[in-house]
Design a protein around this motif. Structure first.
Motif, short mmCIF file in Angstrom:
data_model
loop_
_atom_site.label_atom_id
_atom_site.label_comp_id
_atom_site.label_asym_id
_atom_site.label_seq_id
_atom_site.Cartn_x
_atom_site.Cartn_y
_atom_site.Cartn_z
N HIS A 79 -14.51 -21.54 29.56
CA HIS A 79 -14.78 -21.35 28.14
C HIS A 79 -15.41 -19.98 27.91
O HIS A 79 -15.68 -19.25 28.85
CB HIS A 79 -15.63 -22.47 27.55
N HIS A 81 -18.31 -18.84 26.80
CA HIS A 81 -19.73 -18.49 26.88
C HIS A 81 -19.95 -17.38 27.90
O HIS A 81 -19.27 -17.30 28.93
CB HIS A 81 -20.58 -19.71 27.21
N ASP A 83 -22.04 -16.62 30.16
CA ASP A 83 -22.34 -16.82 31.59
C ASP A 83 -21.09 -17.26 32.37
O ASP A 83 -21.16 -17.47 33.58
CB ASP A 83 -23.50 -17.82 31.78
N HIS A 84 -19.95 -17.40 31.69
CA HIS A 84 -18.68 -17.72 32.37
C HIS A 84 -17.69 -16.57 32.28
O HIS A 84 -16.84 -16.41 33.13
CB HIS A 84 -18.07 -18.99 31.75
N HIS A 138 -18.93 -29.30 24.31
CA HIS A 138 -19.92 -28.25 24.60
C HIS A 138 -19.47 -26.94 23.93
O HIS A 138 -20.27 -26.18 23.40
CB HIS A 138 -20.05 -28.08 26.11
N ASP A 157 -18.87 -26.60 31.97
CA ASP A 157 -20.15 -27.11 31.46
C ASP A 157 -20.03 -28.53 30.90
O ASP A 157 -20.95 -29.01 30.25
CB ASP A 157 -20.70 -26.18 30.38
#
Ligand SMILES: [Zn+2]
Length: 283
Positions: A79, A81, A83-84, A138, A157
């Motif tokens: 996804h 976000h 941190d990915h 999420h 996540d």
């Protein structure tokens, strides 16, 4: 928070099909950091890229060299976000031309040239196949990746090793999240590779635990409304007695996600109060 484990191994090889390099971005929401997985016996597919921490790139390159691999064959993302996806640009600079794909859904600001990936569209690697499973809740663009060769699921996540998932006010949806958990429950998964924390060997147990946890929370919230609690801050104070105040913002988001779901189901009513928290009642 205990799940920021400073001794969490930076690299690992859980099986001969799956390697792991840690994103080196520890934190309250990321635990030891984001796991990035290399899948396949050679010409590996990389799942997720971490947050773009410079030391990650050196660690990643050293790991490839140790395995005798020149580069990742392709990159797929769970996804959008940070941190990915934060490592996409530095990895592309290092490995020019590497294709990157994700489900493109309500995406406003993606780097150029990211390919769209659909639910069920297989991604073939060296002796492995990854099947993307759309699992919103999420994040609306969230994909898990099913690895039939191991009956394993890369859960991003959706399910974490050592914490519960945040359902953000923006773009999160608890009803969809529960539907996503039930969907992966139906896949017959045995092992889970989460984006944060250690491998989970008892996948059915963990999925059930996640569902039970949310159901328990919902019952607590309904009981509190029945007992006269009206606002989210009141409910957070009563429910999260063992959680540090620094995390009460996330706790409030979690309670809100439940109330939004119950409101959609017509089970609670919201009275918006200007300049103050909404007042919630049972219907
Ligand atoms: Zn996320």
């Amino acid at each position: 928070m205990s799940w920021i484990d400073p001794d969490f191994p930076r690299i690992a090889e859980p099986t001969d099909l799956v390697g792991r390099v840690l994103g080196l971005n520890p934190g309250m929401l990321t635990g030891p950091g984001t796991n990035t997985y290399l899948v396949g016996r050679s010409h590996p597919i990389l799942i997720d890229t971490g947050a773009g921490v410079p030391e990650y790139l050196s660690l990643f390159a050293a790991y490839l060299e140790r395995r005798g691999w020149a580069r990742p064959e392709r990159i797929v993302l769970t996804h959008r976000h940070r941190d990915h996806m934060g490592g996409v640009t530095p990895l592309r600079e290092r490995f020019p031309g590497v294709p990157v794909a994700k489900m493109i859904f309500k995406d406003a600001a993606l780097p150029d040239g990211i390919q769209d990936l659909h639910d069920g569209q297989p991604v073939a690697g060296e002796g492995v196949t990854l099947i993307p499973i759309h699992t919103p809740g999420h994040a609306s663009d969230h994909l898990c990746y099913y690895l039939p060769e191991e009956q394993a699921l890369f859960t991003g996540d959706l399910i974490l090793g050592g914490s519960t998932t945040v359902i953000p006010d923006e773009d999160g949806d608890l009803g969809q999240y529960l539907d996503s958990l039930r969907r992966v429950q139906g896949l017959g998964v045995r092992r889970i590779y989460p984006a944060h924390g250690p491998v989970i060997e008892d996948a059915p147990g963990k999925i059930q635990e996640y569902l039970d946890h949310r159901m328990l929370r919902e019952r607590q919230i309904l009981e509190m409304l029945g007992g006269g609690a009206r606002t989210i801050p009141d409910m957070v104070k009563a429910i999260y007695t063992d959680v540090p105040v620094a995390l009460h913002g996330h706790a409030a988001m979690s309670v809100h996600s439940h109330l939004k779901k119950l409101k959609q189901e017509g089970r609670v009513a919201e009275e918006v109060v200007p300049g103050a928290p909404s007042r919630w009642t049972l219907r």
